[in-house]
Design an enzyme around this catalytic site. Structure first.
Site, PDB file in Angstrom:
ATOM      1  N   HIS A 130       1.014  -1.216  -0.003  1.00  0.00           N
ATOM      2  CA  HIS A 130      -0.015   0.061   0.080  1.00  0.00           C
ATOM      3  C   HIS A 130       0.766   1.224  -0.019  1.00  0.00           C
ATOM      4  O   HIS A 130       0.487   2.294  -0.861  1.00  0.00           O
ATOM      5  CB  HIS A 130      -0.873   0.063   1.234  1.00  0.00           C
ATOM      6  CG  HIS A 130      -1.771   1.398   1.355  1.00  0.00           C
ATOM      7  ND1 HIS A 130      -2.918   1.465   0.479  1.00  0.00           N
ATOM      8  CD2 HIS A 130      -1.975   2.228   2.049  1.00  0.00           C
ATOM      9  CE1 HIS A 130      -3.592   2.612   0.776  1.00  0.00           C
ATOM     10  NE2 HIS A 130      -2.895   3.056   1.989  1.00  0.00           N
ATOM     11  N   ASP A 169      -5.252   9.818  -5.614  1.00  0.00           N
ATOM     12  CA  ASP A 169      -4.750  10.809  -4.861  1.00  0.00           C
ATOM     13  C   ASP A 169      -3.280  10.986  -5.145  1.00  0.00           C
ATOM     14  O   ASP A 169      -2.858  10.413  -6.027  1.00  0.00           O
ATOM     15  CB  ASP A 169      -4.866  10.250  -3.310  1.00  0.00           C
ATOM     16  CG  ASP A 169      -4.401   8.862  -3.071  1.00  0.00           C
ATOM     17  OD1 ASP A 169      -3.187   8.519  -3.422  1.00  0.00           O
ATOM     18  OD2 ASP A 169      -5.246   7.932  -2.477  1.00  0.00           O
ATOM     19  N   LYS A 192      -7.403  14.255  -2.940  1.00  0.00           N
ATOM     20  CA  LYS A 192      -8.444  13.734  -1.973  1.00  0.00           C
ATOM     21  C   LYS A 192      -8.175  14.222  -0.416  1.00  0.00           C
ATOM     22  O   LYS A 192      -6.977  14.365  -0.253  1.00  0.00           O
ATOM     23  CB  LYS A 192      -7.872  12.021  -2.106  1.00  0.00           C
ATOM     24  CG  LYS A 192      -8.563  11.228  -1.059  1.00  0.00           C
ATOM     25  CD  LYS A 192      -8.044   9.794  -1.421  1.00  0.00           C
ATOM     26  CE  LYS A 192      -8.392   8.694  -0.146  1.00  0.00           C
ATOM     27  NZ  LYS A 192      -7.894   7.683  -0.505  1.00  0.00           N
TER      28      LYS A 192
END
Length: 323
Positions: A130, A169, A192
């Protein structure tokens, strides 16, 4: 590859079988049982002594069950005198717990990394973490692959002369830019903001999307709220077409249905790092005309082969990133 042993947990045995098929080695059996007090027990049912052991297990729902199962697999391999234990973790769900952005909050990404090492892990093979800093949470070597090559191969079938890759984002903008370079497209990103109540807002899209073919690229799609919010902002600029791509298609809480019902979304592309959730199978059958699932088993198998043979894995990184 005589001295290799590959085992799978119960999270995604289909992917493990596909990886083994590409390697040309059998998938060794694993027995997972449960005591009357609800504790798990794992037995690796093939010889591990001095062998190069690979344990394939993405952390998917139920995440805690699959995590404990993986820890027990590591412990069983270590107790069986494995020469080296490599955890092949196509999806590391705790990677999202990667920063201290509130008082007295846990850092699950680092804690679970420590648990895996304590259980006996010698090396980790992961796919599209991530955030880049999660790599550093592990005190053992980590080979970090990306699925950009597989995604790019799929989208090259289309006319990409008027394409813009859009990151939801700025945090994912670097990966979006790398993907855009691979397919010769422009890049844009959403502005974002995540609110304390877990609500997401995107105030604008930075970049040219008007009259262009848009590919929304993210690392994973869980509830899909960020993508839905981004679609609303994109429509204000009137793109010519919209497609969605991600590595980890989790599609929780009806996300697949919400996304496929967007009339201007032509296609949703993901990989098989995670299995399609059982409760979503009915949704998949109903919406499979828009969903494309690409296999990352060949990339994982090649990485496993190189790790086992002591060869460089960096060429796979370079190919995936387009560097």
């Amino acid at each position: 590859m005589r001295d290799i042993a590959v085992f799978s947990g119960s999270a995604h045995p289909e992917l493990a079988a596909e990886v083994c098929a590409h390697l040309g080695v059998p998938l060794s059996p694993t027995r997972v049982s449960r005591f009357a007090n609800d504790c798990l027990e794992v037995q690796l049912q093939a010889n591990c002594r001095e062998r190069d052991v690979f344990l394939i297990q993405p952390l998917v729902r139920p995440v805690q069950e699959h995590l404990v199962e993986l820890l027990l697999m590591c412990d069983a391999a270590r107790g069986a005198s494995a020469g080296r234990i490599t955890v092949v973790m196509p999806h590391y769900s705790y990677a999202r717990s990667d920063k201290k952005d509130a008082p007295r909050i846990s850092l699950g990404g680092r804690l679970v990394a420590d648990l895996l090492v304590a259980a006996g892990t010698s090396r980790v093979l992961a796919m599209t973490l991530h955030a880049p800093q999660v790599h550093g949470f592990f005190s053992v070597p980590v080979d970090h692959l990306h699925a950009l090559r597989e995604l790019a191969g799929h989208f090259r079938q289309y006319d990409l002369s008027r394409t813009t890759v859009v990151s939801p984002d700025l945090g994912n903008a670097k990966e979006a830019a790398a993907f855009a370079r691979m397919i010769g497209a422009q890049v844009a990103a959403g502005a974002k903001q995540r609110h304390p109540d877990d609500r997401v807002t995107i105030s604008s899209v930075i970049g040219d999307v008007t009259g262009r073919d848009v590919i929304v690229l993210d690392d994973e799609i869980a509830k899909g709220s960020t993508v839905v919010e981004l679609l609303d902002r994109l429509r204000e600029s009137e793109p010519r077409s919209i497609r969605i791509a991600c590595t980890h298609g989790l599609f929780a809480a009806g996300a697949l249905k919400r996304l496929t019902e967007q009339p201007d979304v032509l296609e949703i592309v993901c990989t098989n790092t995670v299995p399609l959730p059982v409760e979503e199978h009915e949704e998949y059958r109903a919406h499979r005309d828009k969903l494309r699932i690409l296999s990352i088993a060949p990339a994982l198998a090649e990485a496993v082969r190189r790790i086992h043979n002591g060869e460089s894995v960096s060429a796979l990184f370079d190919a995936a990133r387009g560097e």
